[in-house]
Design a protein around this motif. Sequence first.
Motif, PDB file in Angstrom:
ATOM      1  N   THR A   4       0.834  -1.190   0.000  1.00  0.00           N
ATOM      2  CA  THR A   4       0.000   0.000   0.000  1.00  0.00           C
ATOM      3  C   THR A   4       0.871   1.243   0.000  1.00  0.00           C
ATOM      4  O   THR A   4       1.799   1.362   0.802  1.00  0.00           O
ATOM      5  CB  THR A   4      -0.934   0.019   1.225  1.00  0.00           C
ATOM      6  OG1 THR A   4      -1.801  -1.099   1.164  1.00  0.00           O
ATOM      7  CG2 THR A   4      -1.769   1.297   1.245  1.00  0.00           C
ATOM      8  N   LEU A   6       0.612   5.483   0.164  1.00  0.00           N
ATOM      9  CA  LEU A   6      -0.188   6.665   0.442  1.00  0.00           C
ATOM     10  C   LEU A   6       0.490   7.841  -0.241  1.00  0.00           C
ATOM     11  O   LEU A   6       1.664   8.117   0.013  1.00  0.00           O
ATOM     12  CB  LEU A   6      -0.286   6.903   1.949  1.00  0.00           C
ATOM     13  CG  LEU A   6      -0.996   8.184   2.408  1.00  0.00           C
ATOM     14  CD1 LEU A   6      -2.463   8.156   1.992  1.00  0.00           C
ATOM     15  CD2 LEU A   6      -0.866   8.347   3.920  1.00  0.00           C
ATOM     16  N   THR A  69      -7.131   2.778   5.886  1.00  0.00           N
ATOM     17  CA  THR A  69      -6.098   2.287   4.966  1.00  0.00           C
ATOM     18  C   THR A  69      -5.352   1.079   5.504  1.00  0.00           C
ATOM     19  O   THR A  69      -5.022   0.151   4.763  1.00  0.00           O
ATOM     20  CB  THR A  69      -5.091   3.420   4.692  1.00  0.00           C
ATOM     21  OG1 THR A  69      -5.780   4.520   4.119  1.00  0.00           O
ATOM     22  CG2 THR A  69      -3.995   2.965   3.765  1.00  0.00           C
ATOM     23  N   VAL A  72       0.801   1.219   5.779  1.00  0.00           N
ATOM     24  CA  VAL A  72       1.326   1.931   4.611  1.00  0.00           C
ATOM     25  C   VAL A  72       2.790   1.538   4.436  1.00  0.00           C
ATOM     26  O   VAL A  72       3.590   1.666   5.370  1.00  0.00           O
ATOM     27  CB  VAL A  72       1.196   3.456   4.796  1.00  0.00           C
ATOM     28  CG1 VAL A  72       1.911   4.205   3.669  1.00  0.00           C
ATOM     29  CG2 VAL A  72      -0.272   3.864   4.864  1.00  0.00           C
ATOM     30  N   VAL A 106       2.285   8.172   9.848  1.00  0.00           N
ATOM     31  CA  VAL A 106       2.613   6.924   9.152  1.00  0.00           C
ATOM     32  C   VAL A 106       3.852   6.248   9.716  1.00  0.00           C
ATOM     33  O   VAL A 106       3.944   5.014   9.761  1.00  0.00           O
ATOM     34  CB  VAL A 106       2.789   7.213   7.638  1.00  0.00           C
ATOM     35  CG1 VAL A 106       3.334   5.994   6.906  1.00  0.00           C
ATOM     36  CG2 VAL A 106       1.469   7.650   7.017  1.00  0.00           C
TER      37      VAL A 106
END
Length: 205
Positions: A4, A6, A69, A72, A106
């Motif tokens: 993933t 971002l 989400t 990340v 993050v």
Amino acid sequence: MRRTALVTGAAHGIGALAAQRLAAAAWDVVAVDRDEDGLAATAFRSPNTHVRTCDVTDPQAIADILGMTGAVHRLVVAPGPDTPGAPADEAIRDGFLGAVNVVRAVLPGMLERGAGEVIVIAPPASSPASSATAAAACAYVDALAAEQRGRGVAFRCASPAVGVPGRLVLDGIDRSLARPGQVRVTPGGAPGPLRRALARAAGPR
């Protein structure tokens, strides 16, 4: 493994290009910006791109997105559209404090997993305000890289000159990520490989 990414500032320019490249490389991309129409254009024909309207200067809005989400693996913080004449406090809030908010949100997950990539693309230095913003952003990333060295997270900050095509900036970042160790790109000091490549691309000034 599901990867993933971002990407902030993903509605226009280099942020949109970064999101589209990652989606084409089979990343699961979360594209973030305040511009809903621009995000829709970025995600067009990219089924693995998920758009989220968000003001990155709002820490709670970022936390809400990360709640949806999950982990990340690559963070790309891209600058918004250049707005000549913007007040210095606005430029610093959007270009620096917004980046800090996203990285702070993050980074803990990456450190816990012992893996991740934090990429901050500073705005081109087209005015005194954007120059100060770029210097602050790269100094922040440089300090994080030194503080977290050896913990599995790669830190990159690119501060491209005005007029350097986004694709060349992203190519340089990708090449630097393939090398072991830290490659820091800052406005001053000895130029690293990425900064030299961007300077060559800019040509004579």
